[in-house]
Design a protein around this motif. Structure first.
Motif, PDB file in Angstrom:
ATOM      1  N   TYR A  86       0.699  -1.272   0.118  1.00 31.37           N
ATOM      2  CA  TYR A  86       0.049   0.064  -0.018  1.00 31.37           C
ATOM      3  C   TYR A  86       0.947   1.120  -0.105  1.00 31.37           C
ATOM      4  O   TYR A  86       0.281   2.373   0.286  1.00 31.37           O
ATOM      5  N   ILE A  87       2.015   1.322  -0.302  1.00 29.98           N
ATOM      6  CA  ILE A  87       2.973   2.340  -0.314  1.00 29.98           C
ATOM      7  C   ILE A  87       2.723   3.306  -1.353  1.00 29.98           C
ATOM      8  O   ILE A  87       2.559   4.329  -1.153  1.00 29.98           O
ATOM      9  N   GLY A  88       2.406   2.926  -2.628  1.00 30.06           N
ATOM     10  CA  GLY A  88       1.594   3.665  -3.568  1.00 30.06           C
ATOM     11  C   GLY A  88       0.393   4.284  -3.143  1.00 30.06           C
ATOM     12  O   GLY A  88       0.306   5.639  -3.371  1.00 30.06           O
ATOM     13  N   ASP A  89      -0.439   3.979  -2.379  1.00 28.70           N
ATOM     14  CA  ASP A  89      -1.615   4.403  -1.947  1.00 28.70           C
ATOM     15  C   ASP A  89      -1.144   5.708  -0.877  1.00 28.70           C
ATOM     16  O   ASP A  89      -1.901   6.781  -1.197  1.00 28.70           O
ATOM     17  N   ALA A  90      -0.440   5.139   0.047  1.00 34.21           N
ATOM     18  CA  ALA A  90       0.220   6.366   0.844  1.00 34.21           C
ATOM     19  C   ALA A  90       0.737   7.344   0.317  1.00 34.21           C
ATOM     20  O   ALA A  90       0.567   8.541   0.696  1.00 34.21           O
ATOM     21  N   ILE A  91       1.482   7.244  -0.920  1.00 28.75           N
ATOM     22  CA  ILE A  91       2.379   8.294  -1.475  1.00 28.75           C
ATOM     23  C   ILE A  91       1.066   9.230  -2.153  1.00 28.75           C
ATOM     24  O   ILE A  91       1.336  10.380  -2.039  1.00 28.75           O
ATOM     25  N   LYS A  92       0.136   8.599  -2.822  1.00 28.24           N
ATOM     26  CA  LYS A  92      -0.883   9.253  -3.399  1.00 28.24           C
ATOM     27  C   LYS A  92      -1.692  10.392  -2.244  1.00 28.24           C
ATOM     28  O   LYS A  92      -2.164  11.500  -2.673  1.00 28.24           O
TER      29      LYS A  92
END
Length: 500
Positions: free
Chosen positions: A54-60
């Motif tokens: 979920y790193i990508g979601d956190a960055i968004k």
């Protein structure tokens, strides 16, 4: 908090992109859904999911920095690879919330049984002696006199630090579970007093062996301050081992138990009158009238006494405080029926705890005991045989029923109950699959002097829907009392016992 405030506390393996040391951090989260701008997102590998996914979601959502354990190369914001994300979360949370426990007395309680009861005993004694308490445990979190329902016995380090930062209380009492220790949830805390109540087979599906379970429990004492106090029950073989280990490390150990050499010696325990006598340092003698029956609760009282003494409260004031405690939710809660039978609701879910619970009923004069219990799905299958064999010896009648099923199908658990009953039970046992109807059956068939002992759930609400539509054992008992004479059509699965 700036990034530079916590960076040197992390066990860093590698970094991606330049780390902005002067950047201000507005929040921390280990759940991508809670991330906002200028947050740190800590990716943690859990049982159900992996935060690295979920790193990508956190960055968004605006994460400023990502911290994780995986070796990554395609992260668009600064990424810090660490050896242990859970420990990193503890270190960062401590800094973010300004080390909130440093100006409080922090008490940690670990062990298989007795953590909750001991924590309430301690809280009662301290508050009766003008010390306000935050309590974080199995039943609830109590902070500044306000109560919220517990999420976990020991919440994550992030939640712990946040809760303590909100506390204006003098003392913080924390139940520390083995899962909490294994998952570094108390990382970043320092304890003034640590208690080891006992160790019995439990959670071996997680820890695999008693030795591993013991080692995890003992890690609590790694967080004990240099001048801190360790309080150990040495009437338990693992407690003896714990005390010796800590003494070898020059920790300040207070041993409690029946041996004369103990710091606090339990000299007389009367189950019938629910009184306990003990001696401190072979000099001062005290007597406590117990608010909750059971020899095991007398040990919990001894722990609470010694904890209060370590904080500086005199013995007579400690004893007086016990008289004001009326009971604890889901811990040997007694209800008298109109026919002079007694119903007990208790959280006991280990062989040792059930033994103490049934023995306490005998000591209080039960003419016969009807024991209602079940087994949790996916949990500690090895202890089921011992639990059933025990109740076959100590109770006059038993009813096997459903506990939390978790991922197990009802028919599968029913087949398990039938197999266990056939192999390890006796002719005085029956199976009533619906938990509320098992309780109703016992209440319909009990007589004066009988004790119905319902174990396993205690304060907890049901995970499944049962016929009576109630949400807990206590609510089921109360509703049946309110509706005496109510006739319910049902087809329980009965085997063995015939009575009345």
């Amino acid at each position: 908090m700036k990034v530079k405030d916590f960076l040197n506390k992390l066990d860093i393996i590698n970094t991606i992109h330049s780390i902005p040391l002067e950047a201000k951090i507005k929040g921390i989260s280990d759940n991508s859904m809670n991330v906002d701008h200028h947050y740190i997102f800590v990716a943690i590998k859990g049982v159900q999911s992996d935060g690295h996914n979920y790193i990508g979601d956190a960055i968004k959502k605006g994460a400023r920095i990502i911290i994780g354990e995986n070796e990554l190369t395609d992260v668009s914001v600064p990424y810090i690879q660490v050896k242990d994300s859970r420990k990193a979360l503890g270190y960062i949370s401590k800094e973010f919330y300004g080390n909130p426990s440093q100006d409080k007395t922090v008490i940690g309680i670990t062990g298989t049984n007795g953590k909750t009861t001991t924590s309430y005993f301690i809280k009662n004694i301290l508050e009766k002696n003008q010390k306000s308490c935050t309590l974080i445990g199995t039943i609830e979190y109590i902070i500044n006199g306000e109560t919220v329902k517990s999420l976990n016995t020991t919440p994550s380090s992030l939640i712990l630090q946040e809760l303590i930062s909100k506390s204006r209380d003098d003392v913080v009492i924390i139940e520390v579970s083995s899962h909490g220790l294994a998952q570094s949830r108390v990382e970043g805390l320092e304890f003034d007093i640590c208690l080891f109540t006992n160790l019995e087979p439990e959670h071996l599906d997680y820890h695999e062996s008693m030795e591993n379970y013991f080692k995890v429990k003992m890690t609590l004492f790694n967080y004990l301050k240099e001048d801190g106090h360790a309080i150990i029950n040495t009437d338990n073989e693992w407690g003896m081992k714990a005390a010796q280990h800590l003494q070898n490390k020059n920790k300040h150990v207070h041993a409690i138990g029946q041996e004369e050499t103990n710091h606090l010696q339990l000299t007389e325990m009367d189950g019938k009158t629910a009184t306990v006598h003990f001696t401190v340092n072979q000099k001062e003698s005290y007597q406590i009238s117990m608010p909750i029956p059971g020899i095991h609760n007398m040990y919990n009282a001894a722990f609470a006494f010694q904890t209060a003494a370590c904080i500086g409260i005199d013995g007579p004031f400690i004893c007086d405080a016990f008289t004001a405690l009326k009971g604890i939710n889901g811990r040997f809660e007694m209800t008298k029926l109109s026919n002079n039978a007694t119903v007990v609701v208790d959280y006991a879910h280990t062989t040792d705890a059930i033994s103490h619970c049934l023995t306490a009923a005998k000591h209080r004069g039960a003419s016969s005991i009807i024991h209602i219990f079940g087994f949790r799905g996916d949990r500690d299958k090895a202890k089921r045989k011992e639990m059933l064999s025990l109740t076959s010896r100590l109770s006059d009648y038993y009813i096997l029923t459903m506990d939390d099923l978790n991922s197990v199908e009802p028919m599968e658990m029913l087949e398990t109950l039938e197999e266990l009953h056939e192999q390890y039970g006796n002719e005085n046992g029956i199976i009533i699959a619906d938990r509320t109807m098992a309780i109703k059956w016992a209440m319909d068939h009990c007589s004066e002097g009988d004790w119905i002992v319902i174990t396993g759930k205690g304060h907890e609400t049901y995970q499944q829907n049962f016929l009576l539509g109630t949400q807990s054992d206590k609510e089921t008992v109360d509703n049946l009392i309110d509706q005496q004479g109510m006739k319910q059509s049902y087809q329980p699965i009965l085997k063995g016992m015939k009575r009345h």
